[in-house]
Write an enzyme that holds these catalytic residues in place. Sequence first.
Site, PDB file in Angstrom:
ATOM      1  N   HIS A 199     -25.398 -33.592 -31.979  1.00  0.00           N
ATOM      2  CA  HIS A 199     -26.698 -32.935 -32.075  1.00  0.00           C
ATOM      3  C   HIS A 199     -26.990 -32.436 -33.485  1.00  0.00           C
ATOM      4  O   HIS A 199     -26.080 -32.188 -34.263  1.00  0.00           O
ATOM      5  CB  HIS A 199     -26.749 -31.706 -31.138  1.00  0.00           C
ATOM      6  CG  HIS A 199     -26.303 -31.976 -29.749  1.00  0.00           C
ATOM      7  ND1 HIS A 199     -25.284 -31.272 -29.152  1.00  0.00           N
ATOM      8  CD2 HIS A 199     -26.723 -32.891 -28.836  1.00  0.00           C
ATOM      9  CE1 HIS A 199     -25.100 -31.725 -27.909  1.00  0.00           C
ATOM     10  NE2 HIS A 199     -25.952 -32.722 -27.714  1.00  0.00           N
ATOM     11  N   HIS A 221     -28.298 -29.077 -35.056  1.00  0.00           N
ATOM     12  CA  HIS A 221     -28.467 -27.670 -34.695  1.00  0.00           C
ATOM     13  C   HIS A 221     -29.394 -26.972 -35.675  1.00  0.00           C
ATOM     14  O   HIS A 221     -29.637 -27.444 -36.785  1.00  0.00           O
ATOM     15  CB  HIS A 221     -27.112 -26.976 -34.624  1.00  0.00           C
ATOM     16  CG  HIS A 221     -26.358 -27.281 -33.367  1.00  0.00           C
ATOM     17  ND1 HIS A 221     -25.926 -26.308 -32.492  1.00  0.00           N
ATOM     18  CD2 HIS A 221     -25.980 -28.466 -32.814  1.00  0.00           C
ATOM     19  CE1 HIS A 221     -25.300 -26.874 -31.468  1.00  0.00           C
ATOM     20  NE2 HIS A 221     -25.321 -28.183 -31.640  1.00  0.00           N
ATOM     21  N   HIS A 278     -29.361 -26.007 -30.516  1.00  0.00           N
ATOM     22  CA  HIS A 278     -29.963 -27.277 -30.899  1.00  0.00           C
ATOM     23  C   HIS A 278     -31.296 -27.032 -31.608  1.00  0.00           C
ATOM     24  O   HIS A 278     -32.043 -26.103 -31.252  1.00  0.00           O
ATOM     25  CB  HIS A 278     -30.227 -28.139 -29.670  1.00  0.00           C
ATOM     26  CG  HIS A 278     -28.985 -28.530 -28.933  1.00  0.00           C
ATOM     27  ND1 HIS A 278     -29.030 -29.237 -27.760  1.00  0.00           N
ATOM     28  CD2 HIS A 278     -27.677 -28.329 -29.207  1.00  0.00           C
ATOM     29  CE1 HIS A 278     -27.797 -29.450 -27.329  1.00  0.00           C
ATOM     30  NE2 HIS A 278     -26.957 -28.895 -28.194  1.00  0.00           N
ATOM     31  N   HIS A 286     -33.370 -29.570 -22.811  1.00  0.00           N
ATOM     32  CA  HIS A 286     -32.437 -30.547 -23.350  1.00  0.00           C
ATOM     33  C   HIS A 286     -32.539 -31.867 -22.586  1.00  0.00           C
ATOM     34  O   HIS A 286     -32.783 -31.885 -21.372  1.00  0.00           O
ATOM     35  CB  HIS A 286     -31.013 -30.005 -23.247  1.00  0.00           C
ATOM     36  CG  HIS A 286     -29.958 -30.970 -23.667  1.00  0.00           C
ATOM     37  ND1 HIS A 286     -29.746 -31.317 -24.979  1.00  0.00           N
ATOM     38  CD2 HIS A 286     -29.068 -31.690 -22.941  1.00  0.00           C
ATOM     39  CE1 HIS A 286     -28.758 -32.192 -25.045  1.00  0.00           C
ATOM     40  NE2 HIS A 286     -28.335 -32.440 -23.817  1.00  0.00           N
ATOM     41  N   HIS A 326     -34.899 -31.985 -26.985  1.00  0.00           N
ATOM     42  CA  HIS A 326     -34.931 -31.272 -28.261  1.00  0.00           C
ATOM     43  C   HIS A 326     -35.044 -32.288 -29.395  1.00  0.00           C
ATOM     44  O   HIS A 326     -34.572 -33.422 -29.270  1.00  0.00           O
ATOM     45  CB  HIS A 326     -33.651 -30.460 -28.465  1.00  0.00           C
ATOM     46  CG  HIS A 326     -33.340 -29.491 -27.363  1.00  0.00           C
ATOM     47  ND1 HIS A 326     -32.055 -29.073 -27.089  1.00  0.00           N
ATOM     48  CD2 HIS A 326     -34.153 -28.867 -26.473  1.00  0.00           C
ATOM     49  CE1 HIS A 326     -32.069 -28.213 -26.086  1.00  0.00           C
ATOM     50  NE2 HIS A 326     -33.330 -28.079 -25.691  1.00  0.00           N
ATOM     51  N   ASP A 377     -31.566 -33.508 -30.113  1.00  0.00           N
ATOM     52  CA  ASP A 377     -30.783 -34.193 -29.085  1.00  0.00           C
ATOM     53  C   ASP A 377     -30.533 -35.653 -29.475  1.00  0.00           C
ATOM     54  O   ASP A 377     -31.433 -36.493 -29.391  1.00  0.00           O
ATOM     55  CB  ASP A 377     -31.515 -34.155 -27.739  1.00  0.00           C
ATOM     56  CG  ASP A 377     -31.479 -32.777 -27.102  1.00  0.00           C
ATOM     57  OD1 ASP A 377     -30.685 -31.937 -27.540  1.00  0.00           O
ATOM     58  OD2 ASP A 377     -32.269 -32.550 -26.159  1.00  0.00           O
ATOM     59  N   HIS A 430     -19.513 -32.147 -30.509  1.00  0.00           N
ATOM     60  CA  HIS A 430     -18.963 -31.299 -29.446  1.00  0.00           C
ATOM     61  C   HIS A 430     -17.685 -31.878 -28.854  1.00  0.00           C
ATOM     62  O   HIS A 430     -17.393 -33.073 -28.991  1.00  0.00           O
ATOM     63  CB  HIS A 430     -20.011 -31.090 -28.362  1.00  0.00           C
ATOM     64  CG  HIS A 430     -21.131 -30.202 -28.806  1.00  0.00           C
ATOM     65  ND1 HIS A 430     -21.200 -28.861 -28.517  1.00  0.00           N
ATOM     66  CD2 HIS A 430     -22.228 -30.474 -29.562  1.00  0.00           C
ATOM     67  CE1 HIS A 430     -22.282 -28.345 -29.059  1.00  0.00           C
ATOM     68  NE2 HIS A 430     -22.931 -29.304 -29.696  1.00  0.00           N
ATOM     69  N   ARG A 434     -17.438 -26.755 -30.096  1.00  0.00           N
ATOM     70  CA  ARG A 434     -17.871 -27.452 -31.301  1.00  0.00           C
ATOM     71  C   ARG A 434     -16.639 -27.820 -32.126  1.00  0.00           C
ATOM     72  O   ARG A 434     -15.928 -26.936 -32.600  1.00  0.00           O
ATOM     73  CB  ARG A 434     -18.835 -26.578 -32.096  1.00  0.00           C
ATOM     74  CG  ARG A 434     -20.012 -26.100 -31.246  1.00  0.00           C
ATOM     75  CD  ARG A 434     -20.945 -25.154 -31.977  1.00  0.00           C
ATOM     76  NE  ARG A 434     -22.004 -24.686 -31.084  1.00  0.00           N
ATOM     77  CZ  ARG A 434     -23.080 -24.008 -31.461  1.00  0.00           C
ATOM     78  NH1 ARG A 434     -23.239 -23.702 -32.764  1.00  0.00           N
ATOM     79  NH2 ARG A 434     -23.990 -23.630 -30.594  1.00  0.00           N
TER      80      ARG A 434
END
Length: 226
Positions: free
Chosen positions: A120, A122, A137, A145, A154, A157, A194, A217
């Site tokens: 993603h 962020h 995000h 999401h 998002h 995403d 992630h 993360r």
Amino acid sequence: MSAIRYALWAALTLGAATALPAEGGRHIVYINNNNYPSLLYINNANGGRTAMDTNDDNSDIIQLILYPVDEDAKRTRKATVVLQGDAQGTLTLTQKEPPVGATHIEGEILNLTPGPHGFHVHDLGDLSGGCVTAGGHYNPYKKNHGAPEHRERHIGDLGNIQADTQGRAYVNVTDPLVSLVGPRSVIGRAVVVHADEDDLGLGGHADSLKTGNAGGRVACGVIGHA
């Protein structure tokens, strides 16, 4: 009726298939992407022609952006990300047709656990406390999401990347909403990898519509101009 007034009226009442005329050397580009706020670009350069995306997705919000259209403004833009943490890697972002062209993200990430990992953009480029301080995000339009191909998603995403049995993931993603210029530029924000698979908003978990329930993360890096 002025070009700007006509553009706003046409976009609001006639939909995305309406042609917008040039007036006094001013021409308009109206872009509509994935049910997100329509981007109405107006420039003041002579020459060229009006163009419009006739995407069937309609938005009830319009963003009006004034931008230069000289050759430098239209040049390919690049950015880079150095990922650090439990996993490491380098990514290159390329946008060939700014401000509205898709952005391609490619690179290699090492030391992952084998399998899929949520991937993603962020909101924050603040890594002072590690990846946790990169915020959530990137989601300027307050959507749920979802998967990259979903209308409800998002901006940040980007789905999953797949690590092989050696813990190596090759990233090759092209996304129509991520941009390196304009109102939704990701420059200065962070890419986060992630620990677990992103369920793309479909998992039924309490966090599915927020984070994809993708776990901790394991790597992050700030997106910078290249």
